[in-house]
Design an enzyme around this catalytic site. Structure first.
Site, PDB file in Angstrom:
ATOM      1  N   GLY A 141      58.860  17.564  59.890  1.00 18.27           N
ATOM      2  CA  GLY A 141      59.286  16.892  58.332  1.00 18.27           C
ATOM      3  C   GLY A 141      61.048  18.032  58.222  1.00 18.27           C
ATOM      4  CB  ILE A 169      61.709  23.373  58.080  1.00 20.94           C
ATOM      5  CG1 ILE A 169      61.805  23.906  56.635  1.00 20.94           C
ATOM      6  CG2 ILE A 169      61.789  24.802  59.957  1.00 20.94           C
ATOM      7  CD1 ILE A 169      61.551  25.251  56.712  1.00 20.94           C
ATOM      8  CB  SER A 223      52.806  14.929  61.999  1.00 24.61           C
ATOM      9  OG  SER A 223      53.959  13.804  61.986  1.00 24.61           O
ATOM     10  NE  ARG A 224      50.081  14.985  55.517  1.00 23.90           N
ATOM     11  CZ  ARG A 224      50.996  14.683  55.090  1.00 23.90           C
ATOM     12  NH1 ARG A 224      49.695  14.930  53.545  1.00 23.90           N
ATOM     13  NH2 ARG A 224      52.329  15.014  55.020  1.00 23.90           N
ATOM     14  CB  THR A 225      51.249   9.452  60.185  1.00 29.17           C
ATOM     15  OG1 THR A 225      52.440   9.691  59.145  1.00 29.17           O
ATOM     16  CG2 THR A 225      50.070   8.601  59.210  1.00 29.17           C
ATOM     17  CB  ILE A 253      59.139  29.704  60.479  1.00 28.66           C
ATOM     18  CG1 ILE A 253      58.829  28.272  61.313  1.00 28.66           C
ATOM     19  CG2 ILE A 253      59.864  30.629  62.153  1.00 28.66           C
ATOM     20  CD1 ILE A 253      59.161  27.178  60.425  1.00 28.66           C
ATOM     21  NE  ARG A 298      54.327  29.854  51.965  1.00 26.84           N
ATOM     22  CZ  ARG A 298      55.238  29.351  52.156  1.00 26.84           C
ATOM     23  NH1 ARG A 298      55.785  30.663  53.058  1.00 26.84           N
ATOM     24  NH2 ARG A 298      55.835  28.997  50.906  1.00 26.84           N
ATOM     25  CD  GLU A 352      53.622  36.853  54.290  1.00 29.82           C
ATOM     26  OE1 GLU A 352      54.997  36.585  53.009  1.00 29.82           O
ATOM     27  OE2 GLU A 352      54.247  35.801  55.018  1.00 29.82           O
ATOM     28  CG  HIS A 365      58.048  35.688  53.841  1.00 30.22           C
ATOM     29  ND1 HIS A 365      56.292  34.948  53.104  1.00 30.22           N
ATOM     30  CD2 HIS A 365      58.680  34.336  54.329  1.00 30.22           C
ATOM     31  CE1 HIS A 365      56.757  33.907  52.992  1.00 30.22           C
ATOM     32  NE2 HIS A 365      58.029  33.129  53.865  1.00 30.22           N
TER      33      HIS A 365
END
Ligand code: 8YV
Length: 309
Positions: free
Chosen positions: A149, A151, A170-172, A226, A228, A257, A275
């Site tokens: 995406g 980032i 990625s998904r697609t 980077i 979650r 966290e 974070h």
């Protein structure tokens, strides 16, 4: 009224306080008491990556119209519930992309070249007793990215500057992308030296880094997270690091966290950050302005600047 559900940058808190009747949830030790007393007066919630609005909170705020999050990730907000109830949700995309991508490169270099450990070596006076051990080269390595995406793409661009080959999951498949696509995370892990988690957290990406992926990355591979903490099966990561089944890890995020697994603290082949992907004065200020801009647009009946739903 506006409800702030977690501490945010001082600038954002002060601006919210100037513009609205601001309630800080942490001022009320008894949340339920606060909600019965003031719940009906809350029209907006402001949160960030640490806290958003779950189904229970949404139900306790009958007049809630909008949730404005000072984060790009909205995994702490019950989006399905918001959609059902017609509650708008906004986030802070784009403005933090460079910052997070910069930190990712910093994390890779810190991990491979052991920058933090080198610093500790000099400070402790150990340099006087002999040279530091050799480390790993970054330039020219293969970088695998989960989630191409905003980032992920910004990270890929930077890695290209280091002459890295890039592959991604990625998904697609992204038709317009020149990077090598693999239809599974395991394939990316098997074919890269450095695996980077840069996707959003959803039910589908929860524990996307599991034992199988870690094994595929292997004892010479490095994991960078980077995204979650919940993208990674943390106990599996810890045991792989302890048993030498993974080369190393650079982590900006953790499952629980601010708690970091104790076992990681003694390891030399990890870099642990609190974070801080977007945590600069410059970026947090623009993020705050976007949160405020979205609220303002909403209350003026104008189109939202960065709507999620
Ligand atoms: C922050 C983030 O931790 O944007 C995100 O999704 O995780 C970070 O930018 C944070 O929410 C800033 O307040």
């Amino acid at each position: 009224g506006v409800l702030l559900v977690t501490q945010v940058a001082l600038y954002l808190e002060q601006e919210l306080n100037k513009r609205y009747n601001l309630f800080r949830l942490w001022d009320y030790p008894q949340k339920s008491h606060f909600l019965t007393q003031h719940g009906a007066s809350i029209r907006a919630v402001v949160g960030r990556s640490t806290a958003g609005a779950d189904s229970e909170l949404i139900d306790a705020l009958p007049n809630l119209e909008i949730i404005s999050s000072s984060s790009v990730g909205v995994d702490k907000i019950d989006l399905i519930k918001c959609k059902e109830k017609g509650i708008r949700v906004t986030n802070t995309p784009d403005v933090l992309t460079d910052e997070v991508a910069d930190l990712t490169i910093g994390l890779i270099l810190a991990l491979l070249r052991r920058i933090c450990e080198c610093d500790r070596y000099v400070r402790s006076g150990n340099w006087k007793r002999g040279d530091y051990k050799l480390t790993s080269k970054f330039s020219g390595k293969t970088v695998g990215i989960i989630g191409l995406g905003r980032i992920g793409t910004a990270i890929a661009k930077r890695a290209e500057g280091f002459n890295c080959s890039i592959c991604y999951y990625s998904r697609t498949q992204k038709q317009e992308s020149k990077y090598k696509y693999y239809p599974s995370v395991v394939e990316v892990a098997s074919n890269c030296d450095i695996l980077i988690v840069a996707c959003s957290l959803t039910e589908k990406t929860h524990h996307i880094i599991n034992r199988e992926v870690i094994s595929a990355l292997g004892p010479k591979g490095f994991l960078i997270n980077i995204g979650r903490g919940k993208h990674v099966d943390e106990p599996e990561l810890v045991s792989a690091l302890l048993e030498g089944r993974l080369g190393g890890a650079g982590l900006d995020v953790f499952e629980n966290e601010p708690h970091v697994p104790e076992e990681l603290l003694g390891l030399e082949n990890v870099v642990l950050l609190p974070h801080v992907g977007s945590a600069t004065v410059e970026t947090r200020t623009v993020m705050a302005d976007l949160v405020l801009g979205n609220l303002e647009a909403h209350f003026l009946g104008k189109p939202l600047l960065t709507p999620v739903i």
